[in-house]
Design a protein around this motif. Structure first.
Motif, PDB file in Angstrom:
ATOM      1  N   UNK A 196      13.150 -27.746   6.547  1.00  0.00           N
ATOM      2  CA  UNK A 196      13.698 -27.210   5.303  1.00  0.00           C
ATOM      3  C   UNK A 196      14.582 -26.012   5.583  1.00  0.00           C
ATOM      4  N   UNK A 197      15.381 -25.660   4.583  1.00  0.00           N
ATOM      5  CA  UNK A 197      16.155 -24.424   4.689  1.00  0.00           C
ATOM      6  C   UNK A 197      15.159 -23.278   4.638  1.00  0.00           C
ATOM      7  N   UNK A 198      15.172 -22.478   5.666  1.00  0.00           N
ATOM      8  CA  UNK A 198      14.213 -21.384   5.765  1.00  0.00           C
ATOM      9  C   UNK A 198      14.896 -20.083   5.376  1.00  0.00           C
ATOM     10  N   UNK A 199      14.397 -19.492   4.339  1.00  0.00           N
ATOM     11  CA  UNK A 199      14.880 -18.161   3.957  1.00  0.00           C
ATOM     12  C   UNK A 199      13.738 -17.193   4.155  1.00  0.00           C
ATOM     13  N   UNK A 200      13.915 -16.290   5.098  1.00  0.00           N
ATOM     14  CA  UNK A 200      12.844 -15.353   5.416  1.00  0.00           C
ATOM     15  C   UNK A 200      12.839 -14.198   4.419  1.00  0.00           C
ATOM     16  N   UNK A 201      11.731 -14.057   3.700  1.00  0.00           N
ATOM     17  CA  UNK A 201      11.524 -12.855   2.898  1.00  0.00           C
ATOM     18  C   UNK A 201      10.937 -11.825   3.848  1.00  0.00           C
ATOM     19  N   UNK A 202      11.677 -10.783   4.174  1.00  0.00           N
ATOM     20  CA  UNK A 202      11.212  -9.854   5.209  1.00  0.00           C
ATOM     21  C   UNK A 202       9.992  -9.037   4.821  1.00  0.00           C
ATOM     22  N   UNK A 203       9.729  -8.916   3.509  1.00  0.00           N
ATOM     23  CA  UNK A 203       8.623  -8.065   3.047  1.00  0.00           C
ATOM     24  C   UNK A 203       7.693  -8.834   2.120  1.00  0.00           C
ATOM     25  N   UNK A 204       6.390  -8.677   2.362  1.00  0.00           N
ATOM     26  CA  UNK A 204       5.352  -9.124   1.438  1.00  0.00           C
ATOM     27  C   UNK A 204       4.484  -7.912   1.128  1.00  0.00           C
ATOM     28  N   UNK A 205       3.967  -7.846  -0.096  1.00  0.00           N
ATOM     29  CA  UNK A 205       3.119  -6.693  -0.392  1.00  0.00           C
ATOM     30  C   UNK A 205       2.018  -7.048  -1.378  1.00  0.00           C
ATOM     31  N   UNK A 206       0.990  -6.215  -1.383  1.00  0.00           N
ATOM     32  CA  UNK A 206      -0.166  -6.398  -2.254  1.00  0.00           C
ATOM     33  C   UNK A 206      -0.839  -5.036  -2.427  1.00  0.00           C
ATOM     34  N   UNK A 207      -1.820  -4.984  -3.314  1.00  0.00           N
ATOM     35  CA  UNK A 207      -2.559  -3.734  -3.547  1.00  0.00           C
ATOM     36  C   UNK A 207      -4.050  -4.017  -3.478  1.00  0.00           C
ATOM     37  N   UNK A 242      -4.743   1.079  -2.298  1.00  0.00           N
ATOM     38  CA  UNK A 242      -4.073   1.123  -1.004  1.00  0.00           C
ATOM     39  C   UNK A 242      -2.991   0.051  -0.997  1.00  0.00           C
ATOM     40  N   UNK A 243      -1.769   0.439  -0.687  1.00  0.00           N
ATOM     41  CA  UNK A 243      -0.668  -0.505  -0.635  1.00  0.00           C
ATOM     42  C   UNK A 243      -0.645  -1.239   0.697  1.00  0.00           C
ATOM     43  N   UNK A 244      -0.600  -2.556   0.642  1.00  0.00           N
ATOM     44  CA  UNK A 244      -0.489  -3.381   1.851  1.00  0.00           C
ATOM     45  C   UNK A 244       0.926  -3.952   1.909  1.00  0.00           C
ATOM     46  N   UNK A 245       1.648  -3.631   2.981  1.00  0.00           N
ATOM     47  CA  UNK A 245       3.021  -4.118   3.140  1.00  0.00           C
ATOM     48  C   UNK A 245       3.157  -4.806   4.485  1.00  0.00           C
ATOM     49  N   UNK A 246       3.522  -6.069   4.453  1.00  0.00           N
ATOM     50  CA  UNK A 246       3.739  -6.827   5.682  1.00  0.00           C
ATOM     51  C   UNK A 246       5.231  -6.966   5.931  1.00  0.00           C
ATOM     52  N   UNK A 247       5.694  -6.481   7.093  1.00  0.00           N
ATOM     53  CA  UNK A 247       7.079  -6.692   7.502  1.00  0.00           C
ATOM     54  C   UNK A 247       7.104  -7.948   8.363  1.00  0.00           C
ATOM     55  N   UNK A 307      11.633  -1.194  -2.260  1.00  0.00           N
ATOM     56  CA  UNK A 307      11.298  -1.822  -3.545  1.00  0.00           C
ATOM     57  C   UNK A 307       9.799  -2.084  -3.639  1.00  0.00           C
ATOM     58  N   UNK A 308       9.210  -2.530  -2.527  1.00  0.00           N
ATOM     59  CA  UNK A 308       7.776  -2.833  -2.504  1.00  0.00           C
ATOM     60  C   UNK A 308       6.948  -1.576  -2.767  1.00  0.00           C
ATOM     61  N   UNK A 309       7.306  -0.470  -2.115  1.00  0.00           N
ATOM     62  CA  UNK A 309       6.574   0.792  -2.314  1.00  0.00           C
ATOM     63  C   UNK A 309       6.703   1.258  -3.760  1.00  0.00           C
ATOM     64  N   UNK A 310       7.915   1.172  -4.318  1.00  0.00           N
ATOM     65  CA  UNK A 310       8.129   1.570  -5.716  1.00  0.00           C
ATOM     66  C   UNK A 310       7.283   0.720  -6.658  1.00  0.00           C
TER      67      UNK A 310
END
Length: 441
Positions: A178-189, A197-202, A215-218
């Motif tokens: 498939x066409x792969x579009x990488x979302x560079x950031x994932x986040x959760x709380x 606690x903010x969880x941010x995956x690069x 944007x994720x931190x905001x």
């Protein structure tokens, strides 16, 4: 089972990342013409004596590629489709199955599948070996052809023969490209009564990484503010991140570091050495306890971030030793159809540590583990003396205030991620402890 020896690192979805020992080369004072003559002699002999008319361009391409590969595992030559594919990677969108790989003497070793992409969804995991592609053994067709076979048109099928590391069995797996579009950031709380606690995956360092990180931190802060909760800390996850663009790694560091050196770059000529520093007057991340998660798949740009935050005491590094790829590649297009990627320098952390071949050692070495939690016993029984008292408490106005006090200090209700990811759980526990100390100070 194959006896695998790592020789070079190439990814289907990211830049090259592989740790190797530096070569010691003796100084040779012979003129360039001495070597040019050798190449010319062989070229002319092939032209004259080979059994059929050779393809000159193909010969030249292979000679240049071999010359660059003899230097180190990272330098390389890109032509035609390979060049187009390499360029599209930095934009974060391209065709593929979403898996990082290295060749291993007759097989392809999986470094990591990217979250939510075809390989990951098909059950391929880090440590697995791909030994066959579309009915052909990798040992017969070679690594480069195996990679090309795996690319293909989006929507088309791909059959892989995979040796599963954890099960020690061979499986045939069918995937849909498939066409792969990488979302560079994932986040959760991860929340409790006192805050979150903010969880941010690069996932990767491409053109959108820093913008999406901010944007994720905001977004995390806004969600907590709506619930009148405070941000207690940030878990920055760069596990199995193969790296990417240097400028994005620098921007991420600058976001977390107030000022000072981020990374130094040292090459063959000391006159060209440089130091990259963080500016004071740019947007900064919230000043809260920060933990960076790393593992053996953390490489290149991801190691620059981990090393800089560690040296500046801006974060605690948790996990296992990172990959150890600290070399600078310069990409130069030499014609419309060809480009050269050449290793030109080494990366060093702010304190002067070399990343290459050594990696970033975590402050807290914690291997991932699977923890099984006991299920809560279902106690739907008839009333007892104690249960009657508990029931009556709901209607006792004096005891309601005491009940609320106990609620304020109740235990953290574990999320699925907390239960399933041991390293993440330890990072979260660490943040909770650090946040208490932050309040005291």
């Amino acid at each position: 089972m194959f006896k695998f020896v790592i020789t070079v690192f190439l990814t289907l979805i990211a830049t090259v990342s592989f740790a190797a020992e530096d070569k010691k080369v003796e100084v040779d004072n012979r003129p360039d013409s001495y070597y040019f003559r050798q190449f010319q002699d062989v070229f002319q002999r092939i032209e004259k004596d080979y059994m059929q008319v050779p393809n000159r361009q193909e010969m030249t391409d292979e000679a240049i590629n071999g010359m660059l590969r003899s230097l180190d595992p990272y330098s390389g030559y890109f032509t035609d489709d390979d060049l187009e594919f390499f360029i599209t990677q930095t934009d974060g969108e391209f065709g593929g199955i979403g898996v990082e790989i290295i060749p291993d003497n007759g097989a392809v070793k999986v470094i990591t599948p990217i979250d939510d992409l075809p390989a990951h969804k098909a059950g391929i995991r880090a440590g697995d070996y791909i030994i066959g592609v579309n009915g052909q053994l990798v040992s017969n067709i070679g690594f480069n052809k195996a990679v090309k076979e795996m690319r293909g048109e989006p929507g088309s099928k791909l059959n892989l023969l995979v040796v599963k590391e954890d099960e020690n069995i061979t499986k045939e797996i069918e995937l849909t490209r498939e066409i792969v579009k990488i979302k560079p950031i994932k986040f959760d709380i991860e929340e409790d009564d006192n805050g979150g606690v903010g969880y941010i995956r690069i996932v990767a360092f491409n053109n959108q990484t820093t913008t999406e990180l901010k944007k994720a931190v905001d977004e995390i802060e806004k969600k907590l503010q709506k619930k009148k909760k405070n941000l207690k800390g940030i878990i920055l996850d760069v596990r199995s991140n193969p790296g990417g663009l240097l400028d994005q790694a620098v921007a991420v560091c600058e976001y977390f570091i107030d000022h000072g050196t981020i990374v130094s770059i040292r090459g063959r000529d000391s006159a060209n050495d440089s130091v990259v520093s963080a500016g004071r007057f740019v947007a900064k991340a919230p000043n809260v306890p920060t933990v960076v998660l790393v593992n053996s798949g953390t490489a290149s740009a991801a190691e620059i971030v981990a090393g800089a935050l560690q040296d500046h005491k801006r974060a605690i590094i948790v996990g296992t030793t990172s990959f150890g790829k600290g070399l600078v590649q310069t990409f130069t297009q030499i014609s419309k159809r060809a480009a050269v990627k050449l290793t030109t320098a080494k990366y060093f952390t702010p304190s002067g540590r070399s990343i290459n071949g050594k990696g970033i050692e975590p402050d807290l070495y914690i291997e991932n583990a699977k923890v099984e939690f006991a299920e809560k016993e279902n106690k739907e029984k008839s009333f007892t003396s104690s249960s009657v008292k508990s029931y009556l408490k709901k209607y006792n106005t004096e005891e309601k205030s005491e009940e609320k006090k106990s609620d304020d200090v109740k235990e953290h209700s574990m999320s699925d991620k907390y239960k399933e990811d041991y390293q993440y759980a330890r990072a979260y526990d660490l943040i909770r402890g650090l946040s208490v100390n932050y309040k005291k100070n």
